[in-house]
Design a protein around this motif. Sequence first.
Motif, PDB file in Angstrom:
ATOM      1  N   ALA A 385       0.998  -1.498   0.026  1.00 47.37           N
ATOM      2  CA  ALA A 385      -0.122   0.157   0.290  1.00 47.37           C
ATOM      3  C   ALA A 385       0.824   1.194  -0.109  1.00 47.37           C
ATOM      4  O   ALA A 385       0.626   2.246  -0.096  1.00 47.37           O
ATOM      5  N   GLU A 386       2.419   0.836   0.535  1.00 43.45           N
ATOM      6  CA  GLU A 386       2.724   2.566   0.395  1.00 43.45           C
ATOM      7  C   GLU A 386       2.893   3.047  -0.771  1.00 43.45           C
ATOM      8  O   GLU A 386       2.827   3.919  -0.499  1.00 43.45           O
ATOM      9  N   PRO A 387       3.885   2.414  -1.872  1.00 45.25           N
ATOM     10  CA  PRO A 387       3.745   2.745  -2.578  1.00 45.25           C
ATOM     11  C   PRO A 387       2.745   3.720  -3.875  1.00 45.25           C
ATOM     12  O   PRO A 387       2.501   4.541  -3.726  1.00 45.25           O
ATOM     13  N   ILE A 388       1.516   3.074  -3.007  1.00 45.35           N
ATOM     14  CA  ILE A 388      -0.035   3.115  -3.807  1.00 45.35           C
ATOM     15  C   ILE A 388       0.295   4.759  -3.663  1.00 45.35           C
ATOM     16  O   ILE A 388      -0.058   5.670  -4.223  1.00 45.35           O
ATOM     17  N   SER A 389       0.150   5.180  -2.175  1.00 46.99           N
ATOM     18  CA  SER A 389      -0.387   6.299  -0.949  1.00 46.99           C
ATOM     19  C   SER A 389       0.721   7.287  -1.885  1.00 46.99           C
ATOM     20  O   SER A 389       0.540   8.003  -1.823  1.00 46.99           O
ATOM     21  N   ARG A 390       2.461   6.681  -1.915  1.00 50.06           N
ATOM     22  CA  ARG A 390       2.851   7.698  -2.600  1.00 50.06           C
ATOM     23  C   ARG A 390       2.436   8.543  -3.533  1.00 50.06           C
ATOM     24  O   ARG A 390       3.115   9.202  -3.088  1.00 50.06           O
ATOM     25  N   ALA A 391       2.345   7.628  -4.174  1.00 52.01           N
ATOM     26  CA  ALA A 391       2.061   7.335  -5.807  1.00 52.01           C
ATOM     27  C   ALA A 391       1.358   9.118  -5.535  1.00 52.01           C
ATOM     28  O   ALA A 391       0.364   9.951  -6.908  1.00 52.01           O
ATOM     29  N   PHE A 392       0.033   8.489  -5.472  1.00 53.13           N
ATOM     30  CA  PHE A 392      -1.913   9.067  -5.205  1.00 53.13           C
ATOM     31  C   PHE A 392      -2.217   9.884  -4.232  1.00 53.13           C
ATOM     32  O   PHE A 392      -3.164  10.535  -4.037  1.00 53.13           O
ATOM     33  N   ASP A 393      -2.085   9.713  -2.578  1.00 52.16           N
ATOM     34  CA  ASP A 393      -2.747  10.728  -1.969  1.00 52.16           C
ATOM     35  C   ASP A 393      -1.806  11.813  -1.564  1.00 52.16           C
ATOM     36  O   ASP A 393      -0.696  11.882  -1.944  1.00 52.16           O
ATOM     37  N   PRO A 394      -2.808  12.814  -1.309  1.00 56.38           N
ATOM     38  CA  PRO A 394      -1.732  14.086  -0.839  1.00 56.38           C
ATOM     39  C   PRO A 394      -0.577  13.866   0.227  1.00 56.38           C
ATOM     40  O   PRO A 394      -1.168  14.103   0.957  1.00 56.38           O
ATOM     41  N   ARG A 395      -0.436  14.914  -0.099  1.00 58.78           N
ATOM     42  CA  ARG A 395       0.812  14.739   0.652  1.00 58.78           C
ATOM     43  C   ARG A 395       1.289  16.120   0.010  1.00 58.78           C
ATOM     44  O   ARG A 395       1.973  17.183  -0.589  1.00 58.78           O
ATOM     45  N   PHE A 396       2.329  16.990   1.708  1.00 60.37           N
ATOM     46  CA  PHE A 396       2.964  18.281   1.048  1.00 60.37           C
ATOM     47  C   PHE A 396       4.252  17.974   0.198  1.00 60.37           C
ATOM     48  O   PHE A 396       4.193  18.728  -0.427  1.00 60.37           O
ATOM     49  N   SER A 397       4.616  16.861   0.617  1.00 62.58           N
ATOM     50  CA  SER A 397       5.946  16.675  -0.044  1.00 62.58           C
ATOM     51  C   SER A 397       5.421  16.549  -1.745  1.00 62.58           C
ATOM     52  O   SER A 397       6.636  16.834  -2.534  1.00 62.58           O
ATOM     53  N   ALA A 398       4.655  16.461  -2.560  1.00 63.07           N
ATOM     54  CA  ALA A 398       4.346  15.611  -3.806  1.00 63.07           C
ATOM     55  C   ALA A 398       3.889  17.039  -4.086  1.00 63.07           C
ATOM     56  O   ALA A 398       3.669  16.593  -5.409  1.00 63.07           O
ATOM     57  N   ILE A 399       3.528  17.942  -4.017  1.00 64.06           N
ATOM     58  CA  ILE A 399       3.602  19.437  -4.369  1.00 64.06           C
ATOM     59  C   ILE A 399       4.765  20.292  -4.305  1.00 64.06           C
ATOM     60  O   ILE A 399       4.966  21.148  -5.281  1.00 64.06           O
ATOM     61  N   LEU A 400       5.746  19.901  -3.762  1.00 62.52           N
ATOM     62  CA  LEU A 400       7.280  20.149  -3.473  1.00 62.52           C
ATOM     63  C   LEU A 400       7.848  20.716  -4.967  1.00 62.52           C
ATOM     64  O   LEU A 400       7.585  19.004  -5.593  1.00 62.52           O
ATOM     65  N   LYS A 401       8.400  21.220  -5.961  1.00 58.30           N
ATOM     66  CA  LYS A 401       9.574  20.681  -6.439  1.00 58.30           C
ATOM     67  C   LYS A 401      10.138  20.198  -6.435  1.00 58.30           C
ATOM     68  O   LYS A 401      11.318  20.167  -5.646  1.00 58.30           O
ATOM     69  N   THR A 402      11.277  19.473  -7.718  1.00 60.11           N
ATOM     70  CA  THR A 402      12.174  18.439  -7.224  1.00 60.11           C
ATOM     71  C   THR A 402      13.302  18.499  -7.691  1.00 60.11           C
ATOM     72  O   THR A 402      14.609  18.012  -7.756  1.00 60.11           O
ATOM     73  N   ARG A 403      13.080  18.652  -8.793  1.00 59.07           N
ATOM     74  CA  ARG A 403      14.356  19.693  -9.696  1.00 59.07           C
ATOM     75  C   ARG A 403      14.466  20.883 -10.279  1.00 59.07           C
ATOM     76  O   ARG A 403      12.549  21.786 -10.078  1.00 59.07           O
ATOM     77  N   ALA A 404      15.750  21.633 -10.293  1.00 64.39           N
ATOM     78  CA  ALA A 404      15.633  22.681 -10.374  1.00 64.39           C
ATOM     79  C   ALA A 404      15.533  23.173 -11.857  1.00 64.39           C
ATOM     80  O   ALA A 404      15.840  22.335 -12.843  1.00 64.39           O
ATOM     81  N   ASN A 405      15.201  24.181 -12.832  1.00 65.53           N
ATOM     82  CA  ASN A 405      15.095  24.792 -13.910  1.00 65.53           C
ATOM     83  C   ASN A 405      15.667  26.032 -13.540  1.00 65.53           C
ATOM     84  O   ASN A 405      15.992  26.250 -12.963  1.00 65.53           O
ATOM     85  N   GLY A 406      15.422  26.729 -14.959  1.00 70.48           N
ATOM     86  CA  GLY A 406      15.565  27.530 -15.213  1.00 70.48           C
ATOM     87  C   GLY A 406      18.026  27.695 -15.342  1.00 70.48           C
ATOM     88  O   GLY A 406      17.686  28.534 -15.403  1.00 70.48           O
TER      89      GLY A 406
END
Lengths: 406, 406
Positions: A385-406
Amino acid sequence: MNDAREIRAKSGTNHEGTSAHNRRVMIDALRLNGSLSRADLSRATKLTKQTVSNIIEELEGDGLVLSLDVVRKGRGQPSTPYKLVPDGAFAIGLQIDRHVTRAAAVNLIGNVLVRAEANLPPGGPSRGAKVILDLIESVRKELATLSVQSEKRLVGLGVAMPGPFGMDIVDDDPWMMAAWQNFPLLETLAAGTGLDVGLQNDASASATAERMVGVANGLDHAVCLYLGYGIGAGLILNGELYNGANGNAGEIGMVLTPPRHAGERHQALEHRASLASLYQHMGLDPADPALHTKLAAAALSSEPSLAGWIELAAGDLRWSVQIIETIFDPETVIICGSAPEPLARRLMQAMDPLLPSIAERRTRRLPRVQLGMTDPWAVALGAAAEPISRAFDPRFSAILKTRANG
Amino acid sequence: MNDAREIRAKSGTNHEGTSAHNRRVMIDALRLNGSLSRADLSRATKLTKQTVSNIIEELEGDGLVLSLDVVRKGRGQPSTPYKLVPDGAFAIGLQIDRHVTRAAAVNLIGNVLVRAEANLPPGGPSRGAKVILDLIESVRKELATLSVQSEKRLVGLGVAMPGPFGMDIVDDDPWMMAAWQNFPLLETLAAGTGLDVGLQNDASASATAERMVGVANGLDHAVCLYLGYGIGAGLILNGELYNGANGNAGEIGMVLTPPRHAGERHQALEHRASLASLYQHMGLDPADPALHTKLAAAALSSEPSLAGWIELAAGDLRWSVQIIETIFDPETVIICGSAPEPLARRLMQAMDPLLPSIAERRTRRLPRVQLGMTDPWAVALGAAAEPISRAFDPRFSAILKTRANG
DNA sequence: GAAATAAGTCAAGACAATTGACTTAATAAG
DNA sequence: CTTATTAAGTCAATTGTCTTGACTTATTTC
């Protein structure tokens, strides 16, 4: 401004983060409420009808949601409810235990589709890693026979094993759990499977399972008291699993308990309330393959030595529940673990009456303590269930950018 | 899909949420790192240079940041560092204690600008509410003399008082803390001041203070063990204060401790390790206005009855720290509270050596236990820091939509 | 002095949510 | 049986915010 001085900051976010969050919120709402129309979703998520429509269309295109029959109800245009497509995503969970390893495949809504287990050879990861990779491979193959899309829709691999993690190893046991913890397991599995790999301890996995398909479903504050070979707590705080600074939050086995009688030394909780302590108390061999069946039978009988242990362990658990309630202020405490259900049930009963605590309030909606999953597969389910949660549950960390651009 | 069935879902987000988050992230980065150039911020937040420039410009326009002197360092165009404007925002904090109430005004970076205290008349809120409103008003007036913009830049009022909250009141004391807890305090204060009001217990407020300007600055996982009239823990988990389902997380006073010697009954922690227990042990009058000074003096002397209590309390605290480490896996545990500093220091020393725990790892960067604030004003400071944190710290809830449109 | 490097700006573009008017389809009321 | 009302959902245009890529500026190194 800085030479090599490290700058500490949280990540920013952008449109992608917004969009990802809204998708997750919609999936979460559908999981929690079963089926909802676009209008329902709009009201519930506070997004506009239009936005909801766009996202639903996208999710439908991705095969994650599907529409049900139109519902007529009162005035106005009838609504079209949507629900999650059960096989819209899959994940594999792996439990590594002392002498056995279990793998399970689940779908988006937490149904277990495949299970397989294998004995772990003594000697730790040097020999065990191969067994595990083969086991995962066989589950993956079997899953592919059930759904053509399974490979494409596989979102990750979750691993659960007894903690604590990252400790300087002191003592070890014949099954070398410590060796497993030192082994670069995640890297090996990621390389061997090509999947994203996550790690939890047993108790956390249990909590993850309870949250996805068990009594913690929809709860934002719950603690799973996991009674296995050791004892641990899986913490759901603010709707997310809490891991602590080093992934060891909830590892309550080392908590020192009040002595039971005058003169007794303080003992770690896991030496008193755990199956390990039960085996010792009853003189059982932990490696006996029929152990679970035997225990279940004993729990249904009036075995005096079992009754004695229950009495003692219930006292410690009662105290543990009181501490958990006092410290976390959860909505409910869930007793789960690998003890046979009759045994868990007797323990629950023996814990009554609970100690007075801050949790005794008139406005309670849930019991202070509830029985969760005792299925031996619950940990593997939680791992999956953990990867499902990681992929689909709303969470703060899922909003944040993981890579820079520019 | 639903009649009146309540639909449960998290909120979605939109551009405003994105922007609000990025602003908070930048402010947080500046607070944590002192001063940063736009390029630094871009790297640290993973946002583009352009976005950072836009937001900095906006923040500068809002009077929240200002530029410092250009810095030449190596090749390339020199950078312009920015820092927070200390008086870019203000908040007022209020501590309600048994017989005294304290109010403090702080600025954006946590400097205390104004303090004022008043005695609370016995009889609870019926008479006390007026005293409090007057006290806040006087702080507000004094703050206005220090900064013309103070009223415009006042972001809220934070209240701290002993918990637990929302309990069915059983026992009460002459100072009627229970009555305060039943009184519609937040509503009264919001109406009386026109400010947004937040509530925390003492321990949480202490933790908030430690996080803003104390040893928890920049830590994402820390626990403040607050030793006041009672005892409590302020929990910083994942970089945010954790409150639990009913705002009572960390109220560890009711935890049952191991007996100290054979035959002793289990006792609640607050009856053993709290200033209340010290007063009782030493036969001191809790209402004595010179109490703090007397205790400080006693702590510097070799008063045998104080030494006796320290020995006993240190044992319980040692155990508490071990439980906290075991359950939360924090980066550090911070001892704070309203005990005079010499006393707190002696307690810390008496706790050495700590009990073995999961926190003993070679990779540790921080001490397992640290001394935090013991200033009697720390709680009021924490209360004042809360609205600042609410308004400016990055947090999940700040991203979510709060009202529907469309 | 020329090349390299880094900070920062400009203007256009891309993305995702919002807005407001509109269509569709049902029940309720007269 | 007709009409009004209500609610779901769509369409097309707009808005807000971040990103892109080229450019300018200022400094050090060679």
